[in-house]
Design a protein around this motif. Structure first.
Motif, mmCIF file in Angstrom:
data_model
loop_
_atom_site.group_PDB
_atom_site.id
_atom_site.type_symbol
_atom_site.label_atom_id
_atom_site.label_comp_id
_atom_site.label_asym_id
_atom_site.label_seq_id
_atom_site.Cartn_x
_atom_site.Cartn_y
_atom_site.Cartn_z
ATOM 1 N N VAL A 177 0.813 -1.221 0.000
ATOM 2 C CA VAL A 177 0.000 0.000 0.000
ATOM 3 C C VAL A 177 0.845 1.269 0.000
ATOM 4 O O VAL A 177 0.298 2.373 -0.145
ATOM 5 N N LEU A 178 2.158 1.141 0.137
ATOM 6 C CA LEU A 178 2.994 2.326 0.290
ATOM 7 C C LEU A 178 2.904 3.340 -0.851
ATOM 8 O O LEU A 178 2.978 4.548 -0.591
ATOM 9 N N PRO A 179 2.758 2.922 -2.100
ATOM 10 C CA PRO A 179 2.655 3.953 -3.154
ATOM 11 C C PRO A 179 1.457 4.880 -2.979
ATOM 12 O O PRO A 179 1.522 6.051 -3.346
ATOM 13 N N SER A 180 0.357 4.377 -2.425
ATOM 14 C CA SER A 180 -0.862 5.182 -2.233
ATOM 15 C C SER A 180 -1.550 4.758 -0.940
ATOM 16 O O SER A 180 -2.602 4.106 -0.965
ATOM 17 N N PRO A 181 -0.985 5.099 0.209
ATOM 18 C CA PRO A 181 -1.520 4.611 1.482
ATOM 19 C C PRO A 181 -2.883 5.169 1.856
ATOM 20 O O PRO A 181 -3.556 4.605 2.724
ATOM 21 N N LEU A 182 -3.300 6.248 1.214
ATOM 22 C CA LEU A 182 -4.635 6.786 1.492
ATOM 23 C C LEU A 182 -5.691 6.148 0.592
ATOM 24 O O LEU A 182 -6.891 6.290 0.839
ATOM 25 N N ARG A 183 -5.242 5.445 -0.407
ATOM 26 C CA ARG A 183 -6.160 4.828 -1.362
ATOM 27 C C ARG A 183 -6.347 3.331 -1.110
ATOM 28 O O ARG A 183 -7.460 2.804 -1.230
ATOM 29 N N TYR A 184 -5.251 2.655 -0.764
ATOM 30 C CA TYR A 184 -5.294 1.203 -0.612
ATOM 31 C C TYR A 184 -5.318 0.794 0.855
ATOM 32 O O TYR A 184 -4.847 1.526 1.727
ATOM 33 N N LYS A 185 -5.821 -0.415 1.125
ATOM 34 C CA LYS A 185 -5.928 -0.931 2.486
ATOM 35 C C LYS A 185 -5.228 -2.279 2.585
ATOM 36 O O LYS A 185 -5.412 -3.150 1.740
ATOM 37 N N ALA A 186 -4.445 -2.431 3.657
ATOM 38 C CA ALA A 186 -3.736 -3.694 3.852
ATOM 39 C C ALA A 186 -4.612 -4.746 4.511
ATOM 40 O O ALA A 186 -4.458 -5.942 4.254
ATOM 41 N N ASP A 187 -5.541 -4.318 5.350
ATOM 42 C CA ASP A 187 -6.374 -5.290 6.066
ATOM 43 C C ASP A 187 -7.531 -5.795 5.214
ATOM 44 O O ASP A 187 -7.997 -6.922 5.386
ATOM 45 N N ARG A 188 -7.999 -4.976 4.279
ATOM 46 C CA ARG A 188 -9.064 -5.392 3.366
ATOM 47 C C ARG A 188 -8.611 -5.113 1.931
ATOM 48 O O ARG A 188 -9.130 -4.221 1.259
ATOM 49 N N PRO A 189 -7.639 -5.888 1.468
ATOM 50 C CA PRO A 189 -7.036 -5.591 0.160
ATOM 51 C C PRO A 189 -7.963 -5.903 -1.000
ATOM 52 O O PRO A 189 -8.661 -6.914 -1.001
ATOM 53 N N GLY A 190 -7.949 -5.010 -1.981
ATOM 54 C CA GLY A 190 -8.659 -5.260 -3.217
ATOM 55 C C GLY A 190 -7.789 -6.087 -4.146
ATOM 56 O O GLY A 190 -6.677 -6.499 -3.785
ATOM 57 N N PRO A 191 -8.249 -6.330 -5.364
ATOM 58 C CA PRO A 191 -7.489 -7.158 -6.317
ATOM 59 C C PRO A 191 -6.073 -6.641 -6.585
ATOM 60 O O PRO A 191 -5.130 -7.431 -6.652
ATOM 61 N N TYR A 192 -5.933 -5.309 -6.737
ATOM 62 C CA TYR A 192 -4.611 -4.756 -7.030
ATOM 63 C C TYR A 192 -3.636 -5.031 -5.889
ATOM 64 O O TYR A 192 -2.499 -5.488 -6.110
ATOM 65 N N VAL A 193 -4.051 -4.743 -4.650
ATOM 66 C CA VAL A 193 -3.166 -4.937 -3.504
ATOM 67 C C VAL A 193 -2.847 -6.411 -3.310
ATOM 68 O O VAL A 193 -1.712 -6.771 -2.986
#
Length: 218
Positions: A177-193
């Motif tokens: 998630v580091l490239p966009s930490p406000l957009r992506y979530k580590a605990d509930r990852p989407g397909p990209y993450v």
């Protein structure tokens, strides 16, 4: 004029020398996020008590040559420039050392002045801190989500555990998630993450096998 030059030279050297031993306080980015209403969660943790999985994951994700360069990865910069000439999705070539210098000492901006100062601080921390301290400060200062800074706060917020207990999968998700930490979530990852975390986890295995984190983990 001379006094200004002396202050401009001595001030950064003094602050870098102090932060070699003292945890850096609140950063410009943290202040900005506070004004945006995001709050502030951060708990300093020694690199000795962080999971090696996280160290390997961020090296795999952000700076594979961290232990071999001296602050700047010229090959990564060249590749980023070539990519950006052909794609609308901008890719950065900053090393972990550069990111640490920017996060701790400078303000969020893309001006040439800030980039010049970033280069100066990068040289200073490489010389005065060394790789292990750079990684420690990086992992305690990086933004992992809205109001969440550093590995300990991120591990607790996302997985309900301390940074020393992170599994290889959890560490890879945090790095993803580091490239966009406000957009992506580590605990509930989407397909990209999920996809990115899978690649990072595999690459972290290579980091371990080839000793690419030896300057931090020994």
């Amino acid at each position: 004029m001379i006094l200004g030059l002396l202050i401009g030279f001595v001030g950064p050297v003094f602050s870098v020398a102090v932060y070699r031993f003292v945890p850096p306080p609140i950063t410009f980015l943290m202040v900005q996020r506070l004004f945006e209403g995001q709050g502030l969660r951060r708990e300093w943790r020694s690199i000795d008590t962080m999971s090696p999985n996280l160290v390997r994951s961020v090296i795999a994700a952000e700076d594979a040559n961290f232990c071999s360069h001296h602050g700047f990865d010229l090959e990564a910069i060249r590749k980023a420039m070539a990519h950006n000439e052909q794609s609308s999705r901008v890719r950065g070539g900053s090393t972990i050392s550069q990111q640490t210098a920017k996060n701790v000492f400078l303000w969020p901006d893309r001006s040439y002045v800030r980039k010049g100062l970033e280069a100066y601080f990068t040289v200073l921390i490489e010389v005065m801190w060394g790789k292990r301290r750079i990684m420690e400060v990086y992992l305690n200062s990086i933004e992992f989500g809205p109001g969440i800074y550093g590995a300990e706060a991120a591990a607790k917020a996302n997985f309900g555990r301390s940074a020393d207990d992170l599994t290889s999968q959890q560490a890879a998700r945090l790095a993803a998630v580091l490239p966009s930490p406000l957009r992506y979530k580590a605990d509930r990852p989407g397909p990209y993450v999920r996809r990115r975390a899978g690649r990072i986890q595999a690459a972290a295995g290579t980091v371990r096998r080839d000793g690419l984190a030896a300057c931090v983990l020994g």
